[in-house]
Write a protein that holds these residues in place. Structure first.
Motif, PDB file in Angstrom:
ATOM      1  N   ILE A 119      16.897   3.784 125.015  1.00 49.82           N
ATOM      2  CA  ILE A 119      18.160   3.405 124.610  1.00 49.82           C
ATOM      3  C   ILE A 119      18.805   4.376 123.564  1.00 49.82           C
ATOM      4  CG2 ILE A 119      19.783   1.664 124.257  1.00 49.82           C
ATOM      5  CD1 ILE A 119      17.582  -0.361 125.681  1.00 49.82           C
ATOM      6  N   GLU A 120      19.795   4.955 123.481  1.00 52.15           N
ATOM      7  CA  GLU A 120      20.234   5.801 122.520  1.00 52.15           C
ATOM      8  C   GLU A 120      21.381   5.112 121.935  1.00 52.15           C
ATOM      9  OE1 GLU A 120      20.785   9.844 123.385  1.00 52.15           O
ATOM     10  OE2 GLU A 120      21.486  10.339 121.100  1.00 52.15           O
ATOM     11  N   PRO A 121      21.520   4.454 120.773  1.00 54.16           N
ATOM     12  CA  PRO A 121      22.587   3.925 120.368  1.00 54.16           C
ATOM     13  C   PRO A 121      23.493   5.048 119.747  1.00 54.16           C
ATOM     14  CG  PRO A 121      20.708   3.800 118.333  1.00 54.16           C
ATOM     15  CD  PRO A 121      20.094   4.433 119.674  1.00 54.16           C
TER      16      PRO A 121
ATOM     17  N   ILE B 167      16.331   8.006 118.687  1.00 52.35           N
ATOM     18  CA  ILE B 167      17.158   7.837 117.630  1.00 52.35           C
ATOM     19  C   ILE B 167      17.903   9.255 117.239  1.00 52.35           C
ATOM     20  CG2 ILE B 167      16.834   7.845 114.882  1.00 52.35           C
ATOM     21  CD1 ILE B 167      14.447   5.785 115.593  1.00 52.35           C
ATOM     22  N   ASP B 168      19.048   9.537 117.169  1.00 49.67           N
ATOM     23  CA  ASP B 168      19.703  10.680 117.122  1.00 49.67           C
ATOM     24  C   ASP B 168      20.569  10.496 115.852  1.00 49.67           C
ATOM     25  OD1 ASP B 168      21.604  12.632 116.894  1.00 49.67           O
ATOM     26  OD2 ASP B 168      21.679  12.665 119.099  1.00 49.67           O
ATOM     27  N   VAL B 169      20.103  11.482 114.907  1.00 48.37           N
ATOM     28  CA  VAL B 169      20.533  11.401 113.436  1.00 48.37           C
ATOM     29  C   VAL B 169      21.962  11.490 113.511  1.00 48.37           C
ATOM     30  CG1 VAL B 169      18.427  12.465 112.449  1.00 48.37           C
ATOM     31  CG2 VAL B 169      20.583  13.797 112.947  1.00 48.37           C
TER      32      VAL B 169
ATOM     33  N   PHE C 191      13.638  11.721 119.029  1.00 50.26           N
ATOM     34  CA  PHE C 191      14.071  11.904 117.818  1.00 50.26           C
ATOM     35  C   PHE C 191      15.019  13.051 118.125  1.00 50.26           C
ATOM     36  CE2 PHE C 191      13.831  13.757 113.656  1.00 50.26           C
ATOM     37  CZ  PHE C 191      14.850  12.744 112.869  1.00 50.26           C
ATOM     38  N   HIS C 192      16.181  12.982 117.912  1.00 48.77           N
ATOM     39  CA  HIS C 192      17.352  13.866 117.998  1.00 48.77           C
ATOM     40  C   HIS C 192      17.823  14.626 116.596  1.00 48.77           C
ATOM     41  CE1 HIS C 192      18.306  12.119 122.398  1.00 48.77           C
ATOM     42  NE2 HIS C 192      16.749  12.733 122.071  1.00 48.77           N
ATOM     43  N   VAL C 193      17.945  15.816 116.368  1.00 44.58           N
ATOM     44  CA  VAL C 193      18.658  16.184 115.412  1.00 44.58           C
ATOM     45  C   VAL C 193      19.790  17.128 115.536  1.00 44.58           C
ATOM     46  CG1 VAL C 193      16.329  16.012 113.888  1.00 44.58           C
ATOM     47  CG2 VAL C 193      16.904  18.355 115.184  1.00 44.58           C
TER      48      VAL C 193
ATOM     49  N   ASP D 263      31.695  18.858 118.148  1.00 46.36           N
ATOM     50  CA  ASP D 263      31.965  19.480 117.043  1.00 46.36           C
ATOM     51  C   ASP D 263      30.610  19.152 116.134  1.00 46.36           C
ATOM     52  OD1 ASP D 263      32.723  21.273 115.175  1.00 46.36           O
ATOM     53  OD2 ASP D 263      33.749  19.818 113.927  1.00 46.36           O
ATOM     54  N   ARG D 264      29.543  19.170 116.907  1.00 48.39           N
ATOM     55  CA  ARG D 264      28.221  18.816 115.906  1.00 48.39           C
ATOM     56  C   ARG D 264      27.757  20.013 115.346  1.00 48.39           C
ATOM     57  NH1 ARG D 264      23.812  14.980 119.078  1.00 48.39           N
ATOM     58  NH2 ARG D 264      25.343  13.594 119.944  1.00 48.39           N
ATOM     59  N   GLY D 265      27.083  19.664 114.174  1.00 53.07           N
ATOM     60  CA  GLY D 265      26.829  21.048 113.081  1.00 53.07           C
ATOM     61  C   GLY D 265      25.464  21.289 113.565  1.00 53.07           C
TER      62      GLY D 265
ATOM     63  N   VAL E 194      16.299  19.341 119.158  1.00 58.72           N
ATOM     64  CA  VAL E 194      17.749  19.760 118.661  1.00 58.72           C
ATOM     65  C   VAL E 194      18.826  19.650 119.798  1.00 58.72           C
ATOM     66  CG1 VAL E 194      18.882  21.967 118.000  1.00 58.72           C
ATOM     67  CG2 VAL E 194      16.593  21.484 117.240  1.00 58.72           C
ATOM     68  N   GLU E 195      19.921  18.923 119.460  1.00 63.39           N
ATOM     69  CA  GLU E 195      20.887  18.692 120.300  1.00 63.39           C
ATOM     70  C   GLU E 195      22.322  18.993 119.776  1.00 63.39           C
ATOM     71  OE1 GLU E 195      21.339  14.285 121.414  1.00 63.39           O
ATOM     72  OE2 GLU E 195      21.827  14.924 123.461  1.00 63.39           O
ATOM     73  N   ILE E 196      22.839  19.965 120.223  1.00 64.24           N
ATOM     74  CA  ILE E 196      24.371  20.299 119.497  1.00 64.24           C
ATOM     75  C   ILE E 196      25.294  20.757 120.574  1.00 64.24           C
ATOM     76  CG2 ILE E 196      25.216  21.832 117.741  1.00 64.24           C
ATOM     77  CD1 ILE E 196      22.262  22.399 116.590  1.00 64.24           C
TER      78      ILE E 196
HETATM   79 ZN    ZN Z   1      21.058  12.385 121.314  1.00 65.89          ZN
END
Ligand code: ZN
Length: 288
Positions: free
Chosen positions: A151-153, A190-192, A216-218, A231-233, A260-262
């Motif tokens: 589950i991704e909040p 968990i996606d920052v 874990f997503h950054v 517009d993710r950086g 890495v998810e942009i």
């Molecule tokens: Zn994500």
């Protein structure tokens, strides 16, 4: 904490990062060129290529998956529509299993119709109840397939249209509601980008523990962001203290991939894919 400065072995590429440049077969080739060993593909990209061929390509290139994007979107206007959404989630579980994914990522949904600009009601509590029921029903199916649900909040700005689960605490409460004995099969991604602002983040990461952290997503949060979705950086270009969050996540026992998810319509999606991947790798070593 693991040292990422000399190796990007732990880097996973969420394939949406280069979705405008390439289709899935080209992405798989590009990952081989750049020494990226793990990916997280999206259902539409897999469907475009064909599930069987996608699996063959992934296996032929020796790639692993860090997740499969995505299931969820449980709330709906009536019982028939909720059933259809659940059935679609069953297919997502099947696809994730066929591809050898370690989990199916869930973006749980919000007010039905909101994604199309026409919310059917304003009862977020009702939507959250339907999410709980949907995850519980899917968990039964997913356990049969041995496919963990992550589950991704999502950041609260998406509460109406994409996810009415908006903090890690809420996601973990949901895990506890459907899996009170912590028997496994359900946890969190968990996606920052979604959780970096949360004053309870460190405590909730510790609460999650090794068994509940499935992904874990950054990326980074740009100040003067121009679009709420696209517009993710790039890591290092924004205000998220990514190493601090990774330290908490690894302190809780997580040793898996950092994905890495942009989504970047105006910047990274406009650049050559090889440049994007080279930048991801460089920033992975210096900013993650
Ligand atoms: Zn994500």
């Amino acid at each position: 904490m693991r040292d990422f400065s000399r190796s990007h072995d732990a880097l996973s590429l969420n394939t949406a990062t280069v979705r405008k440049q390439w289709r899935l077969p080209e992405i798989v080739d590009a990952c081989a060129r750049h020494g990226i060993r793990t990916i997280a593909p999206w259902r539409d990209q897999v469907a475009d290529c064909g599930l069987a061929r996608a699996g063959e390509l992934i296996r032929a290139h020796g790639l692993a998956l860090s997740g499969y994007c995505r299931g969820g979107m449980f709330p709906a206007i009536d019982a028939a529509a909720r059933r259809a959404a659940l059935e679609d989630n069953f297919r997502a579980v099947d696809e994730a299993a066929a591809l050898g994914s370690p989990c199916l990522v869930l973006v749980v949904g919000g007010l039905p119709g909101a994604l199309d600009g026409a919310p059917a009601h304003r009862d977020l509590g009702r939507a959250r109840g339907e999410v709980r029921d949907g995850v519980a029903a899917l968990l039964e199916y997913a356990r049969e397939a041995a496919m963990p649900l992550a589950i991704e909040p999502l950041h609260p700005m998406y509460a109406a249209d994409r996810s009415c689960v908006n903090t890690l605490e809420q996601a973990l409460d949901l895990c506890d509601a459907v899996d009170p004995g912590r028997g496994g099969g359900v946890g969190v991604a968990i996606d920052v980008y979604h959780v970096w602002w949360d004053p309870k983040l460190a405590a909730q990461v510790a609460r999650a523990g090794r068994d509940r952290i499935l992904a874990f997503h950054v990326c980074d949060w740009l100040v003067r962001t121009t679009d709420l979705l696209l517009d993710r950086g790039m890591m290092g270009d924004g205000v998220i203290d990514i190493p601090a969050i990774r330290r908490w996540v690894e302190g809780a026992g997580y040793r898996g991939a950092c994905e890495v998810e942009i989504f970047s319509a105006g910047n990274w999606w406009q650049r050559p894919g090889d440049e994007v991947l080279a930048t991801c790798i460089a920033r992975f070593g210096s900013c993650v």
